[in-house]
Design a protein around this motif. Structure first.
Motif, short mmCIF file in Angstrom:
data_model
loop_
_atom_site.label_atom_id
_atom_site.label_comp_id
_atom_site.label_asym_id
_atom_site.label_seq_id
_atom_site.Cartn_x
_atom_site.Cartn_y
_atom_site.Cartn_z
N LEU A 56 27.27 41.79 36.84
CA LEU A 56 28.67 41.99 37.21
C LEU A 56 28.88 43.43 37.66
CD1 LEU A 56 28.65 40.07 34.34
CD2 LEU A 56 30.71 39.50 35.58
N GLU A 57 29.52 43.58 38.81
CA GLU A 57 29.87 44.90 39.33
C GLU A 57 31.07 45.44 38.56
OE1 GLU A 57 30.96 44.16 43.35
OE2 GLU A 57 28.95 43.46 43.92
N PRO A 58 31.26 46.78 38.53
CA PRO A 58 32.51 47.30 37.98
C PRO A 58 33.69 46.65 38.70
CG PRO A 58 30.95 49.08 38.31
CD PRO A 58 30.35 47.85 38.96
N GLY A 59 34.67 46.20 37.94
CA GLY A 59 35.84 45.53 38.51
C GLY A 59 35.71 44.02 38.60
N ALA A 60 34.53 43.47 38.30
CA ALA A 60 34.37 42.00 38.33
C ALA A 60 35.34 41.36 37.35
CB ALA A 60 32.93 41.63 37.99
N HIS A 61 35.77 40.13 37.67
CA HIS A 61 36.75 39.47 36.81
C HIS A 61 36.76 37.97 37.09
CE1 HIS A 61 39.61 38.82 40.14
NE2 HIS A 61 39.10 39.95 40.60
N HIS A 62 37.31 37.23 36.14
CA HIS A 62 37.67 35.83 36.39
C HIS A 62 38.87 35.46 35.54
CE1 HIS A 62 34.61 34.64 33.11
NE2 HIS A 62 35.76 34.20 32.67
N PRO A 63 39.64 34.48 36.00
CA PRO A 63 40.84 34.07 35.28
C PRO A 63 40.52 33.12 34.14
CG PRO A 63 40.63 32.75 37.25
CD PRO A 63 39.49 33.74 37.27
N LEU A 64 41.51 32.85 33.33
CA LEU A 64 41.44 31.82 32.31
C LEU A 64 41.09 30.49 32.99
CD1 LEU A 64 42.21 30.95 29.32
CD2 LEU A 64 44.48 30.49 30.26
N HIS A 65 40.08 29.79 32.48
CA HIS A 65 39.69 28.48 33.02
C HIS A 65 38.93 27.70 31.96
CE1 HIS A 65 36.16 30.97 33.82
NE2 HIS A 65 35.44 29.86 33.88
N GLU A 101 37.51 29.61 28.85
CA GLU A 101 37.09 31.00 28.92
C GLU A 101 38.34 31.82 29.18
OE1 GLU A 101 33.92 31.82 31.69
OE2 GLU A 101 32.88 29.98 31.10
N GLY A 102 38.53 32.82 28.35
CA GLY A 102 39.70 33.67 28.50
C GLY A 102 39.60 34.57 29.71
N LYS A 103 40.69 35.28 29.99
CA LYS A 103 40.72 36.25 31.09
C LYS A 103 39.60 37.26 30.85
CE LYS A 103 43.58 39.67 33.33
NZ LYS A 103 44.80 40.47 33.25
N PHE A 104 38.80 37.51 31.86
CA PHE A 104 37.57 38.29 31.74
C PHE A 104 37.58 39.40 32.77
CE2 PHE A 104 33.29 39.07 33.25
CZ PHE A 104 32.54 39.15 32.09
N GLU A 105 37.22 40.62 32.34
CA GLU A 105 37.15 41.72 33.28
C GLU A 105 36.21 42.81 32.75
OE1 GLU A 105 41.21 42.93 33.72
OE2 GLU A 105 41.47 43.24 31.58
N THR A 106 35.68 43.61 33.68
CA THR A 106 34.81 44.72 33.28
C THR A 106 35.07 45.93 34.17
OG1 THR A 106 32.53 45.49 32.98
CG2 THR A 106 32.89 43.82 34.69
N ALA A 107 35.23 47.08 33.54
CA ALA A 107 35.36 48.33 34.29
C ALA A 107 33.99 48.95 34.54
CB ALA A 107 36.24 49.31 33.51
N THR A 108 33.02 48.65 33.66
CA THR A 108 31.70 49.26 33.74
C THR A 108 30.69 48.46 34.53
OG1 THR A 108 30.90 48.16 31.74
CG2 THR A 108 32.01 50.29 31.45
N GLY A 109 30.90 47.13 34.62
CA GLY A 109 29.85 46.25 35.13
C GLY A 109 28.80 46.07 34.05
N GLY A 110 27.80 45.26 34.31
CA GLY A 110 26.73 45.04 33.35
C GLY A 110 26.07 43.70 33.53
N ASP A 111 25.18 43.38 32.61
CA ASP A 111 24.39 42.14 32.66
C ASP A 111 24.65 41.29 31.42
OD1 ASP A 111 23.24 43.01 35.02
OD2 ASP A 111 21.37 43.66 34.08
N ILE A 112 24.72 39.97 31.63
CA ILE A 112 24.92 39.02 30.54
C ILE A 112 23.88 37.91 30.68
CG2 ILE A 112 26.50 37.35 29.47
CD1 ILE A 112 28.84 38.95 30.63
N LEU A 113 23.17 37.64 29.60
CA LEU A 113 22.29 36.47 29.53
C LEU A 113 23.18 35.27 29.23
CD1 LEU A 113 19.50 35.03 29.15
CD2 LEU A 113 19.74 35.58 26.73
#
Length: 147
Positions: A56-65, A101-113
């Motif tokens: 995920l890039e910094p600023g990546a996001h997804h809505p509640l779904h 999945e709740g509202k999701f966002e990242t300011a830093t970005g990162g990796d998720i398994l």
């Protein structure tokens, strides 16, 4: 991919080994997400999970779904805010079936398994084709997010 010999009885299948460097990054449906699904369902292997790394890039996001399958996430790097909870590296998140999945966002970005698997109670299956291997991302407003 490496496999081992089948047991003499033929009752059990061998394990498989894949390395993430052997697979390219693919476009995923949410803004700022790419992924490498080392395993994913196919017609000949419908119960194989979606399993791999989300980047995920910094600023990546997804809505509640919502989803009808189950999944587990393990944060490898970066910080992610899910609703009002800040999740840091070392955090594991379990999503039962069915789940939202709740509202999701990242300011830093990162990796998720991630590992997504057929829901043991709903029978819902994770979807690879058209979600993890997109040629072009659709607008978030065009994605199914109903609850």
């Amino acid at each position: 991919m490496q496999t081992v010999a089948i047991t003499p009885s033929g009752a059990h299948l061998p394990y498989e080994i894949k390395h993430m460097d052997d697979i390219g990054w693919e476009t995923i449906r949410w803004p700022g997400e790419t992924g490498k699904m080392l395993f994913h369902p196919r017609p000949e292997r419908p119960t194989e999970p979606n399993a791999g790394i989300l980047r995920l890039e910094p600023g990546a996001h997804h809505p509640l779904h919502n989803h009808d399958f189950a999944q587990v996430w393990y944060i490898l790097s970066g910080e992610f805010k899910i609703d009002d909870t800040l999740c840091k590296p070392g955090t594991m998140i379990f999503h039962p079936d069915p789940h939202f999945e709740g509202k999701f966002e990242t300011a830093t970005g990162g990796d998720i398994l991630i590992v997504q698997y057929p829901g043991p109670t709903t029978g819902g299956r994770p979807i690879y084709a058209g979600r993890f291997d997109m040629d072009k991302r659709r607008d978030v407003a065009d994605e199914r997010t109903d609850l």
